[in-house]
Design a protein around this motif. Structure first.
Motif, PDB file in Angstrom:
ATOM      1  N   TRP A 214      25.908  85.003 -19.950  1.00 63.44           N
ATOM      2  CA  TRP A 214      26.619  85.318 -18.706  1.00 63.44           C
ATOM      3  C   TRP A 214      26.552  86.797 -18.375  1.00 63.44           C
ATOM      4  O   TRP A 214      26.359  87.643 -19.255  1.00 63.44           O
ATOM      5  CB  TRP A 214      28.097  84.954 -18.852  1.00 63.44           C
ATOM      6  CG  TRP A 214      28.400  83.496 -18.741  1.00 63.44           C
ATOM      7  CD1 TRP A 214      28.071  82.518 -19.633  1.00 63.44           C
ATOM      8  CD2 TRP A 214      29.112  82.854 -17.681  1.00 63.44           C
ATOM      9  NE1 TRP A 214      28.528  81.305 -19.190  1.00 63.44           N
ATOM     10  CE2 TRP A 214      29.174  81.475 -17.998  1.00 63.44           C
ATOM     11  CE3 TRP A 214      29.702  83.305 -16.503  1.00 63.44           C
ATOM     12  CZ2 TRP A 214      29.809  80.557 -17.176  1.00 63.44           C
ATOM     13  CZ3 TRP A 214      30.341  82.377 -15.676  1.00 63.44           C
ATOM     14  CH2 TRP A 214      30.388  81.013 -16.006  1.00 63.44           C
TER      15      TRP A 214
ATOM     16  N   GLU B  37      20.046  79.906 -20.011  1.00 59.57           N
ATOM     17  CA  GLU B  37      20.334  79.008 -21.133  1.00 59.57           C
ATOM     18  C   GLU B  37      19.595  79.508 -22.375  1.00 59.57           C
ATOM     19  O   GLU B  37      18.372  79.634 -22.365  1.00 59.57           O
ATOM     20  CB  GLU B  37      19.914  77.580 -20.807  1.00 59.57           C
ATOM     21  CG  GLU B  37      20.710  76.955 -19.673  1.00 59.57           C
ATOM     22  CD  GLU B  37      22.201  76.937 -19.950  1.00 59.57           C
ATOM     23  OE1 GLU B  37      22.597  76.493 -21.047  1.00 59.57           O
ATOM     24  OE2 GLU B  37      22.969  77.387 -19.075  1.00 59.57           O
TER      25      GLU B  37
ATOM     26  N   PRO C  74      26.854  82.687 -14.639  1.00 60.53           N
ATOM     27  CA  PRO C  74      25.917  82.351 -15.718  1.00 60.53           C
ATOM     28  C   PRO C  74      24.522  82.812 -15.358  1.00 60.53           C
ATOM     29  O   PRO C  74      24.128  82.790 -14.183  1.00 60.53           O
ATOM     30  CB  PRO C  74      26.009  80.821 -15.794  1.00 60.53           C
ATOM     31  CG  PRO C  74      26.385  80.409 -14.405  1.00 60.53           C
ATOM     32  CD  PRO C  74      27.267  81.505 -13.862  1.00 60.53           C
TER      33      PRO C  74
ATOM     34  N   THR D 241      25.041  79.497 -23.151  1.00 63.55           N
ATOM     35  CA  THR D 241      24.714  80.089 -21.859  1.00 63.55           C
ATOM     36  C   THR D 241      25.047  81.571 -21.893  1.00 63.55           C
ATOM     37  O   THR D 241      26.130  81.955 -22.317  1.00 63.55           O
ATOM     38  CB  THR D 241      25.500  79.406 -20.727  1.00 63.55           C
ATOM     39  OG1 THR D 241      25.199  78.007 -20.719  1.00 63.55           O
ATOM     40  CG2 THR D 241      25.134  80.003 -19.378  1.00 63.55           C
TER      41      THR D 241
END
Length: 230
Positions: A192, A95, A92, A190
Motif C-alpha cells: 500500500w 500484490e 493499494p 498487498t
C-alpha cells in the motif's frame, strides 16, 4: 489517442506531504530508471495535484518517520493487523508474492527450511509471515542488498522477500540467477501507499479517486505491464 490526466483538487494534509521509502529494486530505485511502484506513486501524486519530495532511508527508519512525522506517506507498506491503527491507508498498489531464495541445491522442502537461517529486511512484514509458519532463525538486515550479502557470505542459508525484489537485488550483487533457486510463494499480501495519521478521509478520497482514474484510462495497467508486474 492521448487522454489528459485529471488533476484533483488539493485537500488536507496532502498539500504538504512528503514520501519515504527504501531502495527496493526492481520496484523502487534510489537512482537511475524508476521502478514500477515509483511510476505508479508518481502518477498518483500528479493526479492528486501534489509534488512530494522523496526520502530514501532504511526500511525501519521509513516506518518510524511515517508514524512520527506529520504529512508523511510511505510505500510499499504491507497492511497487517498490528499496523492497522498506525497508518492512514491511502491506496493499494501491488500484490506481493514472498519466496525463499537459496543457492541451487540448498533449497529444501518448506518444513526443513524452518530449521535454517533466513535473511530478510529488518522491520519488514516478512518476519510476521515467517513466524506464523514456524520459522525462528531470522537474520535481519538493514537493506535488501545486505540480505543478499548475508546469503552470499554464508551468514544465512536462504533469503526471504518479495520475489521480484530479491531477484533484482541478486543481479545487483553480480550473482548469476542460474546458481540460485526460489521456492513457491510462501505468503502473499498487498503493498500500500500509506500515510501518517494526520491524513484524513478527504486525503484518502483524493488518492482513491486518483487511482480510479488511472484504472479507468488504462494507465495503471500499462505501467504494471511495462514493468512485468502483472
Amino acid at each position: 489517442m492521448f487522454l489528459a490526466r485529471p488533476v484533483l483538487a488539493l485537500a488536507g494534509v496532502a498539500r504538504k506531504m512528503q514520501l519515504v521509502t527504501s531502495h527496493l529494486p526492481s520496484l523502487v530505485h534510489e537512482s537511475g530508471q524508476p521502478g514500477g511502484l515509483q511510476e505508479i506513486v508518481a502518477e498518483l501524486c500528479q493526479r492528486a495535484g501534489v509534488r512530494p519530495a522523496t526520502q530514501f532511508v532504511p526500511w525501519r527508519r521509513a516506518q518510524f518517520l511515517a508514524t512520527t512525522m506529520p504529512a508523511t506517506a510511505i510505500y510499499p507498506l504491507t497492511r497487517l493487523p498490528e499496523r492497522e491503527a498506525q497508518y492512514r491507508w491511502l491506496v493499494p498498489l501491488f500484490e506481493e508474492n514472498y519466496v525463499l531464495l537459496a543457492v541451487r541445491g540448498k533449497l529444501l522442502p518448506l518444513e526443513q527450511m524452518k530449521e535454517k537461517r533466513i535473511a530478510l529486511l529488518r522491520g519488514a512484514a516478512q518476519a510476521a509471515i515467517l513466524k506464523e509458519q514456524g520459522f525462528t532463525r531470522l537474520v535481519e538486515a538493514s537493506s535488501i542488498d545486505e540480505v543478499h550479502r548475508f546469503l552470499l557470505g554464508g551468514m544465512a542459508d536462504a533469503a526471504f522477500g518479495e520475489r521480484r525484489i530479491i531477484s533484482a537485488s541478486l543481479k545487483g550483487q553480480g550473482a548469476s540467477e542460474s546458481g540460485f533457486e526460489t521456492s513457491a510463494p510462501v505468503g502473499t499480501s498487498t503493498a500500500w501507499l500509506a500515510g501518517s495519521l494526520d491524513f484524513d478521509a478527504t486525503d484518502v478520497g483524493l488518492f482513491q479517486r486518483a487511482l480510479e482514474s488511472m484504472q479507468a484510462d488504462g494507465t495503471l495497467r500499462r505501467i504494471l505491464a511495462r514493468h512485468k508486474l502483472t
